[in-house]
Each structure stands twice: as C-alpha cells, then as structure tokens.
Design a protein around this motif. Structure first.
Motif, short mmCIF file in Angstrom:
data_model
loop_
_atom_site.label_atom_id
_atom_site.label_comp_id
_atom_site.label_asym_id
_atom_site.label_seq_id
_atom_site.Cartn_x
_atom_site.Cartn_y
_atom_site.Cartn_z
N GLY A 1 0.83 -1.21 0.00
CA GLY A 1 0.00 0.00 0.00
C GLY A 1 0.86 1.25 0.00
O GLY A 1 0.55 2.23 -0.69
N THR A 2 1.94 1.24 0.75
CA THR A 2 2.88 2.37 0.78
C THR A 2 3.58 2.48 -0.57
O THR A 2 3.70 3.57 -1.14
N GLN A 3 4.02 1.36 -1.12
CA GLN A 3 4.69 1.37 -2.42
C GLN A 3 3.78 1.95 -3.50
O GLN A 3 4.20 2.81 -4.28
N ASN A 4 2.55 1.47 -3.54
CA ASN A 4 1.60 1.93 -4.56
C ASN A 4 1.34 3.43 -4.45
O ASN A 4 1.31 4.14 -5.45
N LEU A 5 1.16 3.90 -3.23
CA LEU A 5 0.88 5.31 -3.03
C LEU A 5 2.08 6.16 -3.43
O LEU A 5 1.93 7.19 -4.09
N LEU A 6 3.28 5.74 -3.05
CA LEU A 6 4.47 6.50 -3.42
C LEU A 6 4.66 6.54 -4.93
O LEU A 6 5.00 7.58 -5.49
N ARG A 7 4.40 5.41 -5.58
CA ARG A 7 4.48 5.38 -7.06
C ARG A 7 3.50 6.38 -7.67
O ARG A 7 3.84 7.10 -8.62
N GLU A 8 2.27 6.41 -7.15
CA GLU A 8 1.25 7.34 -7.64
C GLU A 8 1.71 8.79 -7.59
O GLU A 8 1.35 9.60 -8.43
N HIS A 9 2.52 9.11 -6.57
CA HIS A 9 2.99 10.48 -6.38
C HIS A 9 4.39 10.70 -6.95
O HIS A 9 4.99 11.77 -6.73
N GLY A 10 4.91 9.70 -7.65
CA GLY A 10 6.22 9.84 -8.28
C GLY A 10 7.38 9.92 -7.31
O GLY A 10 8.37 10.60 -7.56
N ILE A 11 7.26 9.22 -6.19
CA ILE A 11 8.28 9.25 -5.14
C ILE A 11 8.95 7.89 -5.04
O ILE A 11 8.29 6.87 -4.88
N SER A 12 10.27 7.89 -5.12
CA SER A 12 11.04 6.65 -5.05
C SER A 12 11.13 6.12 -3.62
O SER A 12 11.27 6.89 -2.66
N PHE A 13 11.05 4.81 -3.49
CA PHE A 13 11.28 4.15 -2.20
C PHE A 13 12.44 3.16 -2.33
O PHE A 13 12.63 2.29 -1.49
N GLN A 14 13.21 3.33 -3.37
CA GLN A 14 14.35 2.44 -3.64
C GLN A 14 15.31 2.44 -2.46
O GLN A 14 15.65 3.48 -1.90
N GLY A 15 15.74 1.25 -2.08
CA GLY A 15 16.72 1.09 -1.00
C GLY A 15 16.14 1.11 0.40
O GLY A 15 16.88 0.96 1.37
N ILE A 16 14.85 1.31 0.54
CA ILE A 16 14.24 1.34 1.87
C ILE A 16 13.82 -0.07 2.26
O ILE A 16 13.06 -0.71 1.55
N HIS A 17 14.33 -0.51 3.39
CA HIS A 17 13.97 -1.81 3.96
C HIS A 17 13.81 -1.65 5.47
O HIS A 17 14.52 -0.86 6.09
N ALA A 18 12.87 -2.40 6.02
CA ALA A 18 12.56 -2.28 7.45
C ALA A 18 13.75 -2.67 8.30
O ALA A 18 14.49 -3.61 7.99
N ARG A 19 13.91 -1.92 9.37
CA ARG A 19 14.91 -2.22 10.39
C ARG A 19 14.37 -1.78 11.74
O ARG A 19 13.42 -0.99 11.81
N GLN A 20 14.95 -2.31 12.78
CA GLN A 20 14.53 -1.94 14.13
C GLN A 20 15.46 -0.84 14.64
O GLN A 20 16.66 -0.83 14.35
#
Length: 157
Positions: free
Chosen positions: A54-73
C-alpha cells in the motif's frame, strides 16, 4: 550533516513513507547532501522487508522513489547518530523515549510539525487501510520539519 530518523511500529508503512517523502522533498530543495534521512521501527517483525505494498503503490502514484528502503529496528546508536527522531504516534513516543531517556529532547511527534491539525497522531494504514490519509499527514509533517530545519539551522532558502 543534519540527520532525521522517522520511527513507527513495524517500519513498513508510515516511517518508510515519511523517509521517502522527506528524501523527495530534500532532493527538490537541493538539500540531499546536507540532511541525512532514515527510518526504523520499534518492533522487529518486518526486518529486511520492503515497504508495505500500500505504501509502495501510493508513493508510485505520487512519483516518489522508495528504492533502497527496507525495514529495520531502531538501534541504540540511532540515539547518538540522529539529531531528530520523529515518531508517528504516542505508542512510538513512549517506546522510543523509554529506550533512551537522555534523547527525549530530540524525540518529536510528526503531527507537531503540521500547523492547525486536529490529528494527535498519524493513523497506521496497516490497520486503517487509508494510505492516502497517512500520506497527506506525512507530506504536511515533512514540510513542517523542513521549515523547522531551515529556521533552526540557518539554511538558505
């Protein structure tokens, strides 16, 4: 270098969204080399996973890259590495400040940077399903953080 860490529960919805949005805003302002941004979760359930679809889809819609983002604590070194720790809700605030009370003056709620909002926290779209609502709050909050950094650190506009 100024540094900002966004924190939520699992680091797959809100905080990676904020990381991506803020990174995008920094690039638009030409500040990507002056301000470091990252995100983390208080829990360890999703370590290594990319943002929620859902976050990926929304960011794509707004032309915002999420490349390199992975969950961490969140880690103990984050409390000395980051100037600002930005949390999404009261539970995050309580958990983060409990981990390092000395850093509590650097822990802030994202909604505190949104002028005239009635929101007390950023709703978690993992549970609400409303990624657009979260995005609008994240976008406004990131703009407010950027304004604060400009003013506090005397950066040229």
């Amino acid at each position: 270098m100024i540094s900002v860490l966004f924190v939520c529960l699992g680091n797959i919805c809100r905080s990676p969204m904020a990381e991506a949005v803020f990174r995008h805003q920094l690039e638009e302002a030409g500040l990507e080399k002056k301000i470091q941004v990252d995100s983390a979760g208080t829990g360890d359930w999703h370590i290594g996973e990319p943002p929620h679809t859902g976050t990926q889809n929304l960011l794509r819609e707004h032309g915002i890259s999420f490349q390199g983002i992975h969950a961490r604590q969140i880690q103990s070194e984050d409390f000395t590495s980051f100037d600002y720790l930005i949390v999404m809700d009261e539970s995050n605030f309580t958990n983060v400040t409990a981990l390092d009370q000395a850093a509590s003056s650097r822990v802030h709620r994202l909604v505190d940077f949104i002028p005239d909002t009635t929101y007390k926290e950023v709703p978690d779209p993992y549970f609400t399903g409303d990624f657009e609502e979260t995005y609008q709050l994240v976008k406004a909050g990131c703009q407010g953080i950027l304004r604060m950094i400009y003013e506090k650190h005397n950066l040229p506009y």
